[in-house]
Design a protein around this motif. Structure first.
Motif, short mmCIF file in Angstrom:
data_model
loop_
_atom_site.label_atom_id
_atom_site.label_comp_id
_atom_site.label_asym_id
_atom_site.label_seq_id
_atom_site.Cartn_x
_atom_site.Cartn_y
_atom_site.Cartn_z
N ALA A 197 81.25 73.98 37.70
CA ALA A 197 81.76 73.74 36.22
C ALA A 197 81.75 74.73 35.44
O ALA A 197 81.89 74.48 34.22
N LYS A 198 80.94 75.80 35.70
CA LYS A 198 80.94 76.97 34.76
C LYS A 198 81.85 78.06 34.97
O LYS A 198 81.93 78.90 34.03
N LEU A 199 82.91 77.73 35.84
CA LEU A 199 83.92 78.50 35.95
C LEU A 199 84.91 78.68 34.66
O LEU A 199 85.02 77.52 34.14
N THR A 215 90.81 79.50 32.58
CA THR A 215 92.10 80.46 32.56
C THR A 215 92.72 80.87 33.83
O THR A 215 92.09 80.73 34.85
N PRO A 216 93.79 81.57 33.63
CA PRO A 216 94.64 81.87 34.71
C PRO A 216 93.68 83.00 35.32
O PRO A 216 93.06 84.05 34.79
N CYS A 217 93.21 82.84 36.81
CA CYS A 217 92.51 83.80 37.47
C CYS A 217 93.13 83.91 38.91
O CYS A 217 93.65 82.96 39.75
N VAL A 218 92.76 84.84 39.43
CA VAL A 218 92.67 85.21 41.01
C VAL A 218 91.41 85.17 41.54
O VAL A 218 90.35 85.61 40.88
N TYR A 219 91.07 84.46 42.40
CA TYR A 219 89.77 84.16 42.74
C TYR A 219 89.45 84.58 44.38
O TYR A 219 90.32 84.55 45.07
N LEU A 220 88.08 85.03 44.57
CA LEU A 220 87.77 85.47 45.87
C LEU A 220 86.71 84.62 46.44
O LEU A 220 85.64 84.36 45.65
N VAL A 221 86.73 84.10 47.45
CA VAL A 221 85.55 83.38 48.15
C VAL A 221 84.69 84.34 48.74
O VAL A 221 85.44 85.00 49.67
N VAL A 222 83.47 84.61 48.50
CA VAL A 222 82.69 85.60 49.16
C VAL A 222 81.38 85.08 49.76
O VAL A 222 81.00 84.12 49.22
N SER A 227 94.99 80.55 40.37
CA SER A 227 94.91 79.11 39.77
C SER A 227 95.43 79.65 38.00
O SER A 227 94.96 80.43 37.63
N GLU A 228 96.01 78.83 37.62
CA GLU A 228 96.27 78.74 36.16
C GLU A 228 95.14 78.26 35.52
O GLU A 228 95.02 78.57 34.29
N ASN A 229 94.25 77.49 36.19
CA ASN A 229 92.91 77.11 35.59
C ASN A 229 91.96 77.00 36.71
O ASN A 229 91.83 75.98 37.50
N LEU A 230 91.07 77.71 36.62
CA LEU A 230 90.19 77.91 37.73
C LEU A 230 89.23 76.93 37.84
O LEU A 230 89.14 76.42 38.96
N ARG A 231 88.54 76.65 36.86
CA ARG A 231 87.88 75.32 37.05
C ARG A 231 88.47 74.18 37.45
O ARG A 231 87.95 73.49 38.36
N GLY A 265 75.06 80.49 50.31
CA GLY A 265 75.33 82.02 49.74
C GLY A 265 76.74 82.02 49.33
O GLY A 265 77.18 83.16 48.80
N ILE A 266 77.70 81.06 49.38
CA ILE A 266 78.97 81.15 49.14
C ILE A 266 79.18 81.31 47.59
O ILE A 266 78.68 80.43 46.85
N ARG A 267 79.92 82.05 46.98
CA ARG A 267 80.25 82.13 45.69
C ARG A 267 81.71 82.61 45.45
O ARG A 267 82.54 82.75 46.36
N ILE A 268 82.09 82.22 44.13
CA ILE A 268 83.40 82.62 43.86
C ILE A 268 83.51 83.58 42.78
O ILE A 268 82.75 83.53 41.84
N SER A 269 84.22 84.88 43.09
CA SER A 269 84.35 85.95 42.20
C SER A 269 85.69 85.79 41.66
O SER A 269 86.52 84.96 42.19
N TYR A 270 86.04 86.30 40.43
CA TYR A 270 87.34 85.90 40.14
C TYR A 270 87.56 87.17 38.84
O TYR A 270 87.03 87.77 38.69
N VAL A 271 88.93 87.23 38.99
CA VAL A 271 89.52 88.26 37.92
C VAL A 271 90.61 87.46 36.83
O VAL A 271 91.59 86.66 37.41
#
Length: 171
Positions: free
Chosen positions: A21-23, A26-33, A45-49, A66-72
């Motif tokens: 819910a804190k993502l 905005t348009p982002c490229v995301y990485l599941v790490v 995604s055009e809207n990451l959240r 321990g999975i997290r979503i990193s984004y640009v």
């Protein structure tokens, strides 16, 4: 533009998968790490959240610890290019490595987002997404393809688009 030679996953903003819910919206490229810092999946995604509220990988990923979503954050018109560059550079195991086929592949080849294609065709973005995921409306495409095979013609021949265009040119 993102310089891949200076790219470090750990330097990107990120959220635990439980804090989606804190993502940003905005348009982002995301990485599941994963917890070891390995990139498992790259997406855009055009809207990451909004994307992660109903992401098809969410239920399976939330079970891992321990999975997290990193984004640009990326300009919308660059989403596809940045996503492709990261997939090619990182080769994440959950991304399909074989070339995609069908509407999604053709759309991406010409550099359109689902929303842009929807606007051009006069349908909703959800309709385009459903077509790409073989969910709804696909039966119609299959019938048109069978008609074209049976009649040895193109879809334009079936619906007379060339004749319409020619008559408009004469007017």
């Amino acid at each position: 533009m993102l310089a891949l030679e200076n790219f470090h996953v750990l330097s990107l903003p990120c959220m635990a998968i439980e804090d989606l819910a804190k993502l940003p919206e905005t348009p982002c490229v995301y990485l599941v790490v994963n917890s070891q810092g390995k990139v498992l999946y790259v997406g855009k995604s055009e809207n990451l959240r909004k994307r992660w509220k109903s992401h098809y990988k969410l239920s399976s990923l939330i079970e891992e610890s321990g999975i997290r979503i990193s984004y640009v954050e990326v300009q919308e018109d660059l989403l596809f290019k940045v996503e492709r560059a990261l997939i090619n550079a990182l080769n994440p195991p959950l991304n399909e490595n074989e070339p995609s086929k069908g509407i999604a592949s053709l759309r991406q080849r010409v550099g359109l987002t689902q929303r842009q294609l929807a606007d051009l065709v006069g349908v909703t973005e959800t309709t385009v997404r459903n077509w790409e995921n073989n969910r709804s409306g696909v039966e119609w495409f299959e019938r048109v393809a069978k008609l074209c095979d049976s009649l040895q013609c193109t879809p334009n021949d079936l619906f007379g688009y060339q004749k319409i265009a020619e008559s408009e040119e004469k007017a």
